[in-house]
Design a protein around this motif. Structure first.
Motif, short mmCIF file in Angstrom:
data_model
loop_
_atom_site.label_atom_id
_atom_site.label_comp_id
_atom_site.label_asym_id
_atom_site.label_seq_id
_atom_site.Cartn_x
_atom_site.Cartn_y
_atom_site.Cartn_z
N ALA A 47 -55.92 -29.24 -7.97
CA ALA A 47 -57.09 -29.23 -8.85
C ALA A 47 -58.36 -28.76 -8.14
O ALA A 47 -59.40 -28.66 -8.77
CB ALA A 47 -57.31 -30.61 -9.44
N GLY A 48 -58.26 -28.50 -6.85
CA GLY A 48 -59.43 -28.04 -6.11
C GLY A 48 -60.41 -29.14 -5.77
O GLY A 48 -61.61 -28.89 -5.62
N VAL A 49 -59.92 -30.38 -5.64
CA VAL A 49 -60.78 -31.50 -5.28
C VAL A 49 -61.39 -31.24 -3.90
O VAL A 49 -60.73 -30.78 -2.98
CB VAL A 49 -59.97 -32.82 -5.28
N ASP A 50 -62.68 -31.55 -3.78
CA ASP A 50 -63.40 -31.25 -2.54
C ASP A 50 -63.25 -32.33 -1.47
O ASP A 50 -63.47 -32.07 -0.29
CB ASP A 50 -64.89 -31.06 -2.85
N GLY A 51 -62.89 -33.54 -1.88
CA GLY A 51 -62.73 -34.61 -0.91
C GLY A 51 -62.18 -35.86 -1.57
O GLY A 51 -62.34 -36.06 -2.78
N ILE A 75 -59.77 -43.33 -4.68
CA ILE A 75 -58.52 -44.03 -4.98
C ILE A 75 -58.68 -45.50 -4.61
O ILE A 75 -59.01 -45.83 -3.47
CB ILE A 75 -57.33 -43.43 -4.21
N ASP A 76 -58.42 -46.38 -5.56
CA ASP A 76 -58.60 -47.81 -5.36
C ASP A 76 -57.25 -48.51 -5.21
O ASP A 76 -56.57 -48.77 -6.20
CB ASP A 76 -59.37 -48.40 -6.55
N ARG A 77 -56.81 -48.74 -3.99
CA ARG A 77 -55.67 -49.61 -3.67
C ARG A 77 -54.32 -49.11 -4.20
O ARG A 77 -53.54 -49.87 -4.74
CB ARG A 77 -55.92 -51.03 -4.20
N SER A 126 -65.46 -40.03 8.09
CA SER A 126 -66.34 -41.07 7.55
C SER A 126 -66.83 -40.58 6.19
O SER A 126 -66.85 -39.36 5.91
CB SER A 126 -67.52 -41.32 8.48
N VAL A 127 -67.23 -41.50 5.33
CA VAL A 127 -67.74 -41.11 4.02
C VAL A 127 -68.98 -40.23 4.18
O VAL A 127 -69.13 -39.22 3.49
CB VAL A 127 -68.07 -42.36 3.18
N ALA A 185 -61.63 -39.61 3.48
CA ALA A 185 -62.48 -40.59 4.16
C ALA A 185 -62.06 -41.99 3.78
O ALA A 185 -61.54 -42.22 2.68
CB ALA A 185 -63.95 -40.37 3.80
N ARG A 186 -62.31 -42.94 4.67
CA ARG A 186 -62.03 -44.35 4.39
C ARG A 186 -63.34 -45.10 4.28
O ARG A 186 -64.29 -44.84 5.02
CB ARG A 186 -61.17 -44.97 5.49
N ALA A 187 -63.38 -46.06 3.34
CA ALA A 187 -64.60 -46.82 3.08
C ALA A 187 -64.29 -48.32 3.10
O ALA A 187 -63.25 -48.75 2.61
CB ALA A 187 -65.19 -46.43 1.73
#
Length: 254
Positions: free
Chosen positions: A129-133, A110-112, A85-86, A162-164
């Motif tokens: 790039a070491g993105v945290d989420g 990410i949008d669509r 979850s977010v 996560a999905r929103a």
């Protein structure tokens, strides 16, 4: 039969419930040829809402996939990777405003993006790039399936996703938590080189054909483009992701 990268969900109710769960990554749904009725219609509607492909296959194929279990004419193939979850993702990354300011996390929204290979390649760049989420929409988004995992070179398992239900709302929540939100927009006069990435940051990427949705773009703090010297009008979204994210990672590497 599902391979080692996937699992099988068997039966009408289990498949419908899996489609209704935001954290379950469904690759495809298989229905018996000629299957109909209210329950089948509900499964097809849920699959359409999630952007999950539906295939009509012979009974023998379902028997093979279910290994002899009672399948009721319905089998789904699911990715072993589940979504967070977010709230859980953000809490894990940096639970308080002070933690956000201290740790300066880097998030990707990410949008669509609808191509599974693009999705996987983006996740590969995010891990590099070491993105945290990563945060993605619940609908109109490529599934996190075996093809996406393969395109990520297996790195999709190393980053929380996560999905929103509503990305503009999530972006507002990120800003309230202390993140600066920068969207990738090819027409912006501000370039990626002008952005101050030395702070808590959420980078937002749009779809392959349309870019950022208008309400998503409006929810960003700023929009930035990638300057190009050559005659190319645009870059593939996975390439753009790599440029944005590695640029954002630079102050975190020094």
């Amino acid at each position: 039969m599902a391979d080692a990268d996937t699992s099988t969900i068997i039966g009408r109710n289990p498949v419908r419930e899996a489609l209704e769960r935001a954290d379950q990554g469904i690759e495809k749904v298989m229905l018996a040829q000629g299957a109909s009725g209210e329950a089948i219609g509900a499964i097809r509607s849920a699959a359409k809402e999630r952007g999950v492909p539906v295939q009509y296959v012979p009974e023998a194929r379902l028997n093979h996939e279910s290994q002899g279990a009672v399948h009721q004419g319905v089998v789904a193939i699911a990715s072993p990777i589940t979504y967070s979850s977010v709230h859980d993702l953000l809490t894990e990354v940096a639970p308080t405003w002070a933690d956000v300011q201290d740790r300066k996390p880097l998030l990707l929204v990410i949008d669509r993006v609808t191509d599974t290979r693009n999705f996987g390649a983006i996740l590969r760049s995010a891990v590099a790039a070491g993105v945290d989420g990563v945060i993605v929409p619940q609908s109109s988004m490529a599934p996190l399936n075996a093809a996406a995992i393969k395109a990520s070179a297996g790195t999709a398992t190393r980053i929380p996703i996560a999905r929103a239900a509503n990305l503009p709302t999530v972006l507002q929540q990120l800003k309230e938590r202390g993140y600066w939100v920068c969207g990738a927009e090819g027409t912006s006069e501000t370039t990626v080189w002008d952005v101050d990435f030395d702070r808590a940051m959420a980078v937002v990427l749009g779809s392959e054909g349309e870019g950022l949705a208008s309400d998503v773009a409006a929810a960003c703090d700023e929009l930035a483009s990638i300057p190009m010297r050559g005659p190319a009008e645009s870059l593939n979204v996975s390439v753009a992701a790599g440029i944005f994210l590695l640029t954002a990672a630079r102050p975190r590497l020094s």
